[in-house]
Design a protein around this motif. Structure first.
Motif, PDB file in Angstrom:
ATOM      1  N   ASN A 184       0.829  -1.211   0.000  1.00 47.72           N
ATOM      2  CA  ASN A 184       0.000   0.000   0.000  1.00 47.72           C
ATOM      3  C   ASN A 184       0.861   1.258   0.000  1.00 47.72           C
ATOM      4  OD1 ASN A 184      -2.363  -1.490  -0.006  1.00 47.72           O
ATOM      5  ND2 ASN A 184      -2.614  -1.430   2.214  1.00 47.72           N
ATOM      6  N   LYS A 185       1.956   1.239   0.764  1.00 47.28           N
ATOM      7  CA  LYS A 185       2.864   2.384   0.799  1.00 47.28           C
ATOM      8  C   LYS A 185       3.565   2.563  -0.553  1.00 47.28           C
ATOM      9  CE  LYS A 185       3.784   2.001   5.759  1.00 47.28           C
ATOM     10  NZ  LYS A 185       4.791   1.619   6.789  1.00 47.28           N
ATOM     11  N   LEU A 186       3.952   1.453  -1.165  1.00 44.14           N
ATOM     12  CA  LEU A 186       4.608   1.525  -2.480  1.00 44.14           C
ATOM     13  C   LEU A 186       3.668   2.131  -3.528  1.00 44.14           C
ATOM     14  CD1 LEU A 186       6.425  -1.933  -2.519  1.00 44.14           C
ATOM     15  CD2 LEU A 186       7.544   0.305  -2.578  1.00 44.14           C
ATOM     16  N   GLU A 187       2.418   1.677  -3.536  1.00 44.31           N
ATOM     17  CA  GLU A 187       1.469   2.211  -4.515  1.00 44.31           C
ATOM     18  C   GLU A 187       1.172   3.686  -4.246  1.00 44.31           C
ATOM     19  OE1 GLU A 187      -1.174  -0.939  -6.783  1.00 44.31           O
ATOM     20  OE2 GLU A 187      -1.948  -0.564  -4.759  1.00 44.31           O
ATOM     21  N   ALA A 188       1.101   4.067  -2.979  1.00 49.08           N
ATOM     22  CA  ALA A 188       0.858   5.470  -2.648  1.00 49.08           C
ATOM     23  C   ALA A 188       2.010   6.340  -3.132  1.00 49.08           C
ATOM     24  CB  ALA A 188       0.664   5.625  -1.142  1.00 49.08           C
ATOM     25  N   GLN A 189       3.218   5.788  -3.067  1.00 50.10           N
ATOM     26  CA  GLN A 189       4.413   6.552  -3.455  1.00 50.10           C
ATOM     27  C   GLN A 189       4.671   6.514  -4.956  1.00 50.10           C
ATOM     28  OE1 GLN A 189       6.406   8.408  -1.533  1.00 50.10           O
ATOM     29  NE2 GLN A 189       7.830   8.919  -3.190  1.00 50.10           N
ATOM     30  N   GLY A 242       2.546   4.909  -7.501  1.00 51.12           N
ATOM     31  CA  GLY A 242       1.428   4.759  -8.415  1.00 51.12           C
ATOM     32  C   GLY A 242       0.888   3.346  -8.454  1.00 51.12           C
ATOM     33  N   GLU A 243      -0.341   3.211  -8.923  1.00 45.93           N
ATOM     34  CA  GLU A 243      -1.007   1.911  -8.960  1.00 45.93           C
ATOM     35  C   GLU A 243      -0.195   0.891  -9.744  1.00 45.93           C
ATOM     36  OE1 GLU A 243      -5.313  -0.068 -10.271  1.00 45.93           O
ATOM     37  OE2 GLU A 243      -4.962   2.089 -10.482  1.00 45.93           O
ATOM     38  N   GLY A 244       0.031  -0.274  -9.131  1.00 39.42           N
ATOM     39  CA  GLY A 244       0.780  -1.337  -9.792  1.00 39.42           C
ATOM     40  C   GLY A 244       2.278  -1.150  -9.760  1.00 39.42           C
ATOM     41  N   CYS A 245       2.745  -0.011  -9.248  1.00 40.64           N
ATOM     42  CA  CYS A 245       4.186   0.282  -9.173  1.00 40.64           C
ATOM     43  C   CYS A 245       4.873  -0.015 -10.512  1.00 40.64           C
ATOM     44  CB  CYS A 245       4.845  -0.524  -8.058  1.00 40.64           C
ATOM     45  SG  CYS A 245       4.170  -0.182  -6.412  1.00 40.64           S
ATOM     46  N   PRO A 246       4.622   0.811 -11.535  1.00 37.29           N
ATOM     47  CA  PRO A 246       5.129   0.540 -12.886  1.00 37.29           C
ATOM     48  C   PRO A 246       6.637   0.274 -12.925  1.00 37.29           C
ATOM     49  CG  PRO A 246       3.623   2.405 -12.906  1.00 37.29           C
ATOM     50  CD  PRO A 246       3.861   2.067 -11.466  1.00 37.29           C
ATOM     51  N   ALA A 247       7.037  -0.599 -13.824  1.00 34.85           N
ATOM     52  CA  ALA A 247       8.433  -1.019 -13.907  1.00 34.85           C
ATOM     53  C   ALA A 247       9.373   0.157 -14.128  1.00 34.85           C
ATOM     54  CB  ALA A 247       8.595  -2.046 -15.032  1.00 34.85           C
ATOM     55  N   GLU A 248       8.977   1.095 -14.982  1.00 32.26           N
ATOM     56  CA  GLU A 248       9.866   2.212 -15.277  1.00 32.26           C
ATOM     57  C   GLU A 248      10.081   3.099 -14.051  1.00 32.26           C
ATOM     58  OE1 GLU A 248       5.717   3.212 -16.907  1.00 32.26           O
ATOM     59  OE2 GLU A 248       7.090   1.497 -16.845  1.00 32.26           O
ATOM     60  N   VAL A 249       9.080   3.159 -13.190  1.00 35.03           N
ATOM     61  CA  VAL A 249       9.191   3.966 -11.971  1.00 35.03           C
ATOM     62  C   VAL A 249      10.066   3.252 -10.939  1.00 35.03           C
ATOM     63  CG1 VAL A 249       7.906   5.072 -10.100  1.00 35.03           C
ATOM     64  CG2 VAL A 249       6.940   5.008 -12.407  1.00 35.03           C
ATOM     65  N   ILE A 250       9.844   1.957 -10.750  1.00 32.28           N
ATOM     66  CA  ILE A 250      10.632   1.181  -9.788  1.00 32.28           C
ATOM     67  C   ILE A 250      12.099   1.140 -10.207  1.00 32.28           C
ATOM     68  CG2 ILE A 250      11.024  -1.133  -8.840  1.00 32.28           C
ATOM     69  CD1 ILE A 250       8.663   0.344  -7.578  1.00 32.28           C
ATOM     70  N   ALA A 251      12.357   1.037 -11.490  1.00 30.80           N
ATOM     71  CA  ALA A 251      13.736   0.978 -11.981  1.00 30.80           C
ATOM     72  C   ALA A 251      14.524   2.233 -11.618  1.00 30.80           C
ATOM     73  CB  ALA A 251      13.745   0.773 -13.493  1.00 30.80           C
ATOM     74  N   GLU A 252      13.840   3.371 -11.558  1.00 32.63           N
ATOM     75  CA  GLU A 252      14.500   4.649 -11.286  1.00 32.63           C
ATOM     76  C   GLU A 252      14.378   5.087  -9.834  1.00 32.63           C
ATOM     77  OE1 GLU A 252      16.376   6.206 -13.446  1.00 32.63           O
ATOM     78  OE2 GLU A 252      15.941   4.694 -14.977  1.00 32.63           O
ATOM     79  N   GLY A 285      14.781   5.701  -5.911  1.00 28.67           N
ATOM     80  CA  GLY A 285      15.951   5.758  -5.059  1.00 28.67           C
ATOM     81  C   GLY A 285      15.851   4.826  -3.865  1.00 28.67           C
ATOM     82  N   PHE A 286      17.000   4.508  -3.293  1.00 33.15           N
ATOM     83  CA  PHE A 286      17.061   3.589  -2.164  1.00 33.15           C
ATOM     84  C   PHE A 286      16.218   4.081  -0.994  1.00 33.15           C
ATOM     85  CE2 PHE A 286      18.792   2.235   1.893  1.00 33.15           C
ATOM     86  CZ  PHE A 286      18.952   0.877   1.726  1.00 33.15           C
ATOM     87  N   ASP A 287      16.385   5.352  -0.640  1.00 29.48           N
ATOM     88  CA  ASP A 287      15.707   5.882   0.540  1.00 29.48           C
ATOM     89  C   ASP A 287      14.195   5.892   0.386  1.00 29.48           C
ATOM     90  OD1 ASP A 287      18.095   6.219   1.871  1.00 29.48           O
ATOM     91  OD2 ASP A 287      18.311   8.331   1.324  1.00 29.48           O
ATOM     92  N   SER A 288      13.722   6.216  -0.829  1.00 30.49           N
ATOM     93  CA  SER A 288      12.273   6.268  -1.031  1.00 30.49           C
ATOM     94  C   SER A 288      11.655   4.880  -0.963  1.00 30.49           C
ATOM     95  CB  SER A 288      11.942   6.940  -2.367  1.00 30.49           C
ATOM     96  OG  SER A 288      12.531   6.240  -3.453  1.00 30.49           O
ATOM     97  N   LEU A 289      12.366   3.875  -1.469  1.00 29.96           N
ATOM     98  CA  LEU A 289      11.875   2.497  -1.374  1.00 29.96           C
ATOM     99  C   LEU A 289      11.988   1.984   0.065  1.00 29.96           C
ATOM    100  CD1 LEU A 289      13.439   1.039  -4.644  1.00 29.96           C
ATOM    101  CD2 LEU A 289      10.997   1.265  -4.181  1.00 29.96           C
ATOM    102  N   ARG A 290      13.061   2.361   0.736  1.00 30.21           N
ATOM    103  CA  ARG A 290      13.246   1.935   2.123  1.00 30.21           C
ATOM    104  C   ARG A 290      12.166   2.525   3.021  1.00 30.21           C
ATOM    105  NH1 ARG A 290      13.550  -1.090   5.434  1.00 30.21           N
ATOM    106  NH2 ARG A 290      15.155  -1.547   6.975  1.00 30.21           N
ATOM    107  N   ALA A 291      11.757   3.744   2.725  1.00 25.72           N
ATOM    108  CA  ALA A 291      10.724   4.396   3.531  1.00 25.72           C
ATOM    109  C   ALA A 291       9.388   3.663   3.430  1.00 25.72           C
ATOM    110  CB  ALA A 291      10.555   5.846   3.093  1.00 25.72           C
ATOM    111  N   CYS A 292       9.201   2.920   2.344  1.00 32.62           N
ATOM    112  CA  CYS A 292       7.972   2.132   2.169  1.00 32.62           C
ATOM    113  C   CYS A 292       8.071   0.766   2.839  1.00 32.62           C
ATOM    114  CB  CYS A 292       7.677   1.958   0.686  1.00 32.62           C
ATOM    115  SG  CYS A 292       7.305   3.490  -0.198  1.00 32.62           S
ATOM    116  N   GLY A 293       9.263   0.441   3.325  1.00 31.91           N
ATOM    117  CA  GLY A 293       9.445  -0.826   4.021  1.00 31.91           C
ATOM    118  C   GLY A 293      10.172  -1.887   3.222  1.00 31.91           C
TER     119      GLY A 293
END
Length: 205
Positions: free
Chosen positions: A63-68, A70-80, A82-90
């Protein structure tokens, strides 16, 4: 999508017709409900997110990943991302590597979910190119998301335990033994796997 209720029941009925042990177990446990997931990138990404954490924790992280992102966490977004933003989602550093591996294979065109090989072993080999996706995860994806009827996750401990109970063995069989025992169950091993989990959870056989 996964095996429908009709497909699942038909597969289990075929097994019960061949083996009295299955017929007995079916009489005790009844039919399982289908296990269905949507095919595609998002389901495999959620598999990575859910590894080694509780269902509740996995849901919270997702839920935190999608909020940060977008819905489905698109591949192009996840690929780019940053470590801290992904870590903040858990998402741990290790899982970030797995998620980015999946995203990059998608973006590079090496992994196309609408064009996976028809051969199960070839499809498993392709899916396991994703870091963090082992054989079991690939098998579960092909069974639950694609409904491939003969997938057999023999390395699953619950499957091994349930097969031992269904066949009234004295001890839980090994992965190698379970693979051999299931050879006569082709092409319904996917239904046998789902039925095995059902029997394991029901604990009535």
């Amino acid at each position: 999508m996964g095996l429908s209720q009709a497909q699942l029941n038909a597969g289990i009925d075929a097994l019960a017709d061949r083996d009295a042990n299955f017929a007995r177990a079916l009489g005790n446990a009844g039919y399982p409900e289908p296990r269905i997931r949507a095919p595609g990138y998002t389901t495999l990404l959620r598999t990575i997110v859910g590894q080694q954490v509780s269902v509740a924790a996995a849901s919270s992280i997702w839920n935190k990943l999608e909020a940060q992102f977008g819905e489905g966490c698109p591949a192009e977004v996840i690929a780019e991302a940053g470590f801290d933003s992904l870590r903040a989602c858990g998402l741990s550093g290790q899982k970030q590597g797995y998620a980015k591996s999946l995203a990059q294979l998608i973006l590079d065109g090496e992994l196309q979910f609408d064009a996976l090989p028809a051969d199960d072993e070839e499809a498993i080999a392709l899916l396991t190119k994703v870091k963090g996706i082992g054989r079991w995860s690939a098998e579960i994806y092909l069974l639950f998301a694609e409904g491939r009827p003969d997938i057999w996750p023999a390395g699953d401990l619950a499957v091994q335990e349930a097969v031992g109970r269904i066949l009234q063995l004295k001890a839980r069989p090994t992965e190698k033994a379970v693979r051999l025992l299931a050879e006569p169950w082709r092409p319904h091993r996917g239904a046998a796997a789902i039925f095995s989990w059902h029997c394991y959870n029901m604990d009535v056989i």
